[in-house]
Design a protein around this motif. Structure first.
Motif, PDB file in Angstrom:
ATOM      1  N   ALA A   1      37.824  41.829 -10.745  1.00 55.74           N
ATOM      2  CA  ALA A   1      36.598  41.912 -10.352  1.00 55.74           C
ATOM      3  C   ALA A   1      35.776  43.195 -10.238  1.00 55.74           C
ATOM      4  O   ALA A   1      36.513  43.465 -10.213  1.00 55.74           O
ATOM      5  N   SER A   2      34.756  43.729 -11.052  1.00 52.11           N
ATOM      6  CA  SER A   2      34.980  44.920 -10.116  1.00 52.11           C
ATOM      7  C   SER A   2      32.668  44.806 -10.684  1.00 52.11           C
ATOM      8  O   SER A   2      32.704  43.804 -11.564  1.00 52.11           O
ATOM      9  N   PRO A   3      31.768  46.049 -10.468  1.00 53.09           N
ATOM     10  CA  PRO A   3      30.652  46.068 -10.564  1.00 53.09           C
ATOM     11  C   PRO A   3      30.458  46.353 -12.287  1.00 53.09           C
ATOM     12  O   PRO A   3      29.004  45.249 -12.608  1.00 53.09           O
ATOM     13  N   TYR A   4      30.826  46.563 -13.193  1.00 51.29           N
ATOM     14  CA  TYR A   4      30.912  46.293 -14.196  1.00 51.29           C
ATOM     15  C   TYR A   4      31.849  44.994 -15.043  1.00 51.29           C
ATOM     16  O   TYR A   4      31.106  45.046 -16.772  1.00 51.29           O
ATOM     17  N   ARG A   5      32.181  44.668 -15.093  1.00 49.04           N
ATOM     18  CA  ARG A   5      32.669  43.682 -14.912  1.00 49.04           C
ATOM     19  C   ARG A   5      33.046  42.073 -13.796  1.00 49.04           C
ATOM     20  O   ARG A   5      33.910  42.103 -13.761  1.00 49.04           O
ATOM     21  N   PRO A   6      31.877  41.987 -13.867  1.00 46.92           N
ATOM     22  CA  PRO A   6      32.038  40.391 -12.422  1.00 46.92           C
ATOM     23  C   PRO A   6      32.319  39.230 -12.967  1.00 46.92           C
ATOM     24  O   PRO A   6      32.168  39.026 -14.622  1.00 46.92           O
ATOM     25  N   ALA A   7      33.514  38.750 -12.234  1.00 50.31           N
ATOM     26  CA  ALA A   7      34.014  37.359 -11.934  1.00 50.31           C
ATOM     27  C   ALA A   7      32.609  36.809 -12.199  1.00 50.31           C
ATOM     28  O   ALA A   7      31.672  37.308 -10.667  1.00 50.31           O
ATOM     29  N   ARG A   8      32.956  34.922 -12.553  1.00 51.01           N
ATOM     30  CA  ARG A   8      31.854  34.210 -12.013  1.00 51.01           C
ATOM     31  C   ARG A   8      32.334  32.808 -11.461  1.00 51.01           C
ATOM     32  O   ARG A   8      33.122  32.232 -12.714  1.00 51.01           O
ATOM     33  N   VAL A   9      31.430  32.254 -10.641  1.00 51.35           N
ATOM     34  CA  VAL A   9      32.278  31.439 -10.277  1.00 51.35           C
ATOM     35  C   VAL A   9      31.589  30.172 -10.417  1.00 51.35           C
ATOM     36  O   VAL A   9      30.437  29.515  -9.430  1.00 51.35           O
ATOM     37  N   PRO A  10      31.763  29.389 -11.200  1.00 48.53           N
ATOM     38  CA  PRO A  10      31.648  27.837 -11.751  1.00 48.53           C
ATOM     39  C   PRO A  10      31.524  26.988 -10.559  1.00 48.53           C
ATOM     40  O   PRO A  10      31.443  27.311  -9.075  1.00 48.53           O
ATOM     41  N   ARG A  11      29.832  25.999  -9.971  1.00 48.36           N
ATOM     42  CA  ARG A  11      29.822  25.338  -9.059  1.00 48.36           C
ATOM     43  C   ARG A  11      29.712  23.260  -9.703  1.00 48.36           C
ATOM     44  O   ARG A  11      28.753  23.865 -11.019  1.00 48.36           O
ATOM     45  N   PHE A  12      29.741  22.642  -8.942  1.00 51.69           N
ATOM     46  CA  PHE A  12      29.289  21.382  -9.606  1.00 51.69           C
ATOM     47  C   PHE A  12      28.838  20.529  -8.671  1.00 51.69           C
ATOM     48  O   PHE A  12      28.819  21.014  -7.859  1.00 51.69           O
ATOM     49  N   ASP A  13      28.034  19.509  -9.463  1.00 50.54           N
ATOM     50  CA  ASP A  13      27.060  19.124  -8.962  1.00 50.54           C
ATOM     51  C   ASP A  13      27.154  18.105  -8.702  1.00 50.54           C
ATOM     52  O   ASP A  13      26.883  17.397  -9.554  1.00 50.54           O
ATOM     53  N   LYS A  14      27.713  17.258  -7.595  1.00 51.55           N
ATOM     54  CA  LYS A  14      28.211  15.829  -7.834  1.00 51.55           C
ATOM     55  C   LYS A  14      27.165  15.799  -7.497  1.00 51.55           C
ATOM     56  O   LYS A  14      27.177  13.930  -7.730  1.00 51.55           O
ATOM     57  N   GLY A  15      25.815  15.606  -6.899  1.00 53.52           N
ATOM     58  CA  GLY A  15      24.891  14.610  -6.451  1.00 53.52           C
ATOM     59  C   GLY A  15      24.003  14.122  -8.139  1.00 53.52           C
ATOM     60  O   GLY A  15      23.742  12.965  -8.562  1.00 53.52           O
ATOM     61  N   ARG A  16      24.448  14.429  -9.189  1.00 48.83           N
ATOM     62  CA  ARG A  16      24.114  14.297 -10.444  1.00 48.83           C
ATOM     63  C   ARG A  16      24.863  14.521 -11.337  1.00 48.83           C
ATOM     64  O   ARG A  16      25.064  14.378 -12.444  1.00 48.83           O
ATOM     65  N   ASP A  17      26.518  15.008 -11.068  1.00 53.97           N
ATOM     66  CA  ASP A  17      26.870  14.332 -11.713  1.00 53.97           C
ATOM     67  C   ASP A  17      27.895  15.349 -13.002  1.00 53.97           C
ATOM     68  O   ASP A  17      28.469  15.313 -13.923  1.00 53.97           O
ATOM     69  N   THR A  18      27.756  16.219 -12.905  1.00 53.89           N
ATOM     70  CA  THR A  18      28.106  17.783 -13.497  1.00 53.89           C
ATOM     71  C   THR A  18      27.936  18.924 -13.279  1.00 53.89           C
ATOM     72  O   THR A  18      27.388  19.518 -12.051  1.00 53.89           O
ATOM     73  N   ARG A  19      28.809  19.982 -14.453  1.00 58.29           N
ATOM     74  CA  ARG A  19      28.575  21.423 -13.278  1.00 58.29           C
ATOM     75  C   ARG A  19      27.284  22.040 -13.980  1.00 58.29           C
ATOM     76  O   ARG A  19      26.321  21.617 -14.894  1.00 58.29           O
ATOM     77  N   VAL A  20      26.841  22.585 -12.924  1.00 54.72           N
ATOM     78  CA  VAL A  20      26.261  23.768 -12.850  1.00 54.72           C
ATOM     79  C   VAL A  20      26.171  25.057 -13.705  1.00 54.72           C
ATOM     80  O   VAL A  20      26.572  25.247 -14.465  1.00 54.72           O
ATOM     81  N   VAL A  21      24.376  25.304 -14.770  1.00 55.44           N
ATOM     82  CA  VAL A  21      24.075  25.930 -15.528  1.00 55.44           C
ATOM     83  C   VAL A  21      24.731  26.910 -15.289  1.00 55.44           C
ATOM     84  O   VAL A  21      24.882  27.602 -13.974  1.00 55.44           O
ATOM     85  N   PRO A  22      25.481  28.358 -15.987  1.00 52.55           N
ATOM     86  CA  PRO A  22      26.358  29.260 -16.115  1.00 52.55           C
ATOM     87  C   PRO A  22      25.715  29.798 -14.784  1.00 52.55           C
ATOM     88  O   PRO A  22      25.755  30.814 -14.409  1.00 52.55           O
ATOM     89  N   SER A  23      24.030  30.276 -15.547  1.00 49.30           N
ATOM     90  CA  SER A  23      23.524  31.448 -15.021  1.00 49.30           C
ATOM     91  C   SER A  23      23.349  31.270 -13.386  1.00 49.30           C
ATOM     92  O   SER A  23      22.619  31.644 -13.034  1.00 49.30           O
ATOM     93  N   ARG A  24      23.330  29.956 -12.596  1.00 45.03           N
ATOM     94  CA  ARG A  24      23.146  29.692 -11.736  1.00 45.03           C
ATOM     95  C   ARG A  24      24.701  30.063 -10.990  1.00 45.03           C
ATOM     96  O   ARG A  24      25.128  29.657  -9.476  1.00 45.03           O
ATOM     97  N   TRP A  25      25.714  30.403 -11.563  1.00 43.85           N
ATOM     98  CA  TRP A  25      27.084  30.392 -10.517  1.00 43.85           C
ATOM     99  C   TRP A  25      26.938  31.802 -10.292  1.00 43.85           C
ATOM    100  O   TRP A  25      26.510  33.028 -10.380  1.00 43.85           O
ATOM    101  N   ARG A  26      27.867  31.454  -9.267  1.00 41.92           N
ATOM    102  CA  ARG A  26      28.258  32.637  -8.187  1.00 41.92           C
ATOM    103  C   ARG A  26      28.754  33.852  -8.662  1.00 41.92           C
ATOM    104  O   ARG A  26      29.431  33.874  -9.537  1.00 41.92           O
ATOM    105  N   THR A  27      28.348  34.972  -8.648  1.00 40.22           N
ATOM    106  CA  THR A  27      29.231  36.645  -9.459  1.00 40.22           C
ATOM    107  C   THR A  27      29.200  37.000  -7.965  1.00 40.22           C
ATOM    108  O   THR A  27      28.999  37.904  -7.036  1.00 40.22           O
ATOM    109  N   VAL A  28      30.743  37.386  -7.990  1.00 37.45           N
ATOM    110  CA  VAL A  28      31.529  38.681  -7.684  1.00 37.45           C
ATOM    111  C   VAL A  28      32.040  39.655  -8.023  1.00 37.45           C
ATOM    112  O   VAL A  28      32.407  40.056  -9.498  1.00 37.45           O
TER     113      VAL A  28
END
Length: 279
Positions: free
Chosen positions: A113-140
């Motif tokens: 990971a770097s500012p020029y190539r950030p890592a993106r960490v997925p997130r799953f919404d158990k209440g809706r039983d599906t993965r959150v859209v990538p635009s809302r994933w955490r960046t590192v």
């Protein structure tokens, strides 16, 4: 540890002792140390992972916390698996319902990971039983020194073929009569999951007293979803059926993982830590 670790957190001395044991291995490494936290459903894995991450960062040690649950396939992909492999794969939980390739990619991205190539960490919404859209994933944007991966089957090896022959509960008896589902799940553990577990540098086990406590522990998690009217929250009857998907491997984990773990937190039925054992 306080009486309910799933809500309040672990006692500071427990967190610090586990972290000390992990950081001994993290010093002077060229890649992040990957520590797994394994334990039955509701045992407090995410709480311990969160507390370890906070304590590590307070010491100035960059740390990222990942949950195996965030790598579940969404409903659409699980419906495809249900059509092509077995109908029971429509329910998230067992090996085969995670995107292991995405998790492997995420671990590699975190290491680079770097500012020029950030890592993106997925997130799953158990209440809706599906993965959150990538635009809302955490960046590192910088590599961590420590990555904590928590999940209910982390580190678990497959069962012997003979152990698969007899159904373990009503779900297996009525909906997996030929044993095909459990054989595919076992093959997944022997395949991609085994490759992931080989990357673990340390394994921490939250050692439950028995499988009997799991329904109560897991229902405590569902209560919070029901309280906020999450559309996929489970009532008690649905939860019992849901846990049948996990029962076989949970009982296998109770037998097999204590010998595999580097650090064992022995829990009582209220999740209090009775002992910390280290190899």
């Amino acid at each position: 540890m306080r009486a309910d670790a799933s809500t309040h957190g672990y006692a500071t001395d427990v967190v610090e002792r586990v972290l000390d044991a992990l950081l001994v291995r993290a010093a002077r490494r060229r890649r992040p140390l990957l520590a797994g936290i394994s334990g039955l459903q509701g045992s407090g894995k995410s709480t311990l992972a969160r507390d370890l991450g906070a304590s590590a960062r307070a010491r100035g040690v960059p740390c990222e916390v990942l949950s195996l649950d965030d790598f579940y396939h969404g409903r659409r992909e699980r419906r495809r698996l249900a059509r092509t492999r077995h109908p029971l794969f429509a329910t998230r939980g067992v090996p085969g319902t995670h995107d292991v390739a995405l998790l492997q990619h995420t671990l590699a991205a975190l290491a680079a990971a770097s500012p020029y190539r950030p890592a993106r960490v997925p997130r799953f919404d158990k209440g809706r039983d599906t993965r959150v859209v990538p635009s809302r994933w955490r960046t590192v944007v910088r590599p961590p020194a420590l990555v904590v991966l928590e999940g209910w089957c982390v580190g678990l090896a497959p069962q012997d073929a003979d152990a698969l022959r007899r159904p373990i509960n009503a779900l297996e008896r009525d909906e997996d009569r030929d044993g095909r589902w459990r054989a595919v799940v076992n093959a997944e553990l022997a395949g991609d999951y085994a490759g992931l577990w080989r990357r673990l540098d340390r394994l921490v086990l939250l050692q439950a007293p028995s499988f009997a406590v799991v329904e109560r522990w897991r229902d405590e998690q569902e209560r919070s979803l029901r309280a906020r009217a999450a559309p996929r929250a489970l009532d008690r009857a649905a939860l019992r059926r849901f846990l049948m998907h996990y029962e076989r491997l949970s009982r296998h984990a109770l037998r097999a993982l204590p010998a595999r773990a580097d650090i064992r937190l022995v829990l009582d039925p209220h999740r209090r830590v009775l002992a910390i054992e280290r190899d």
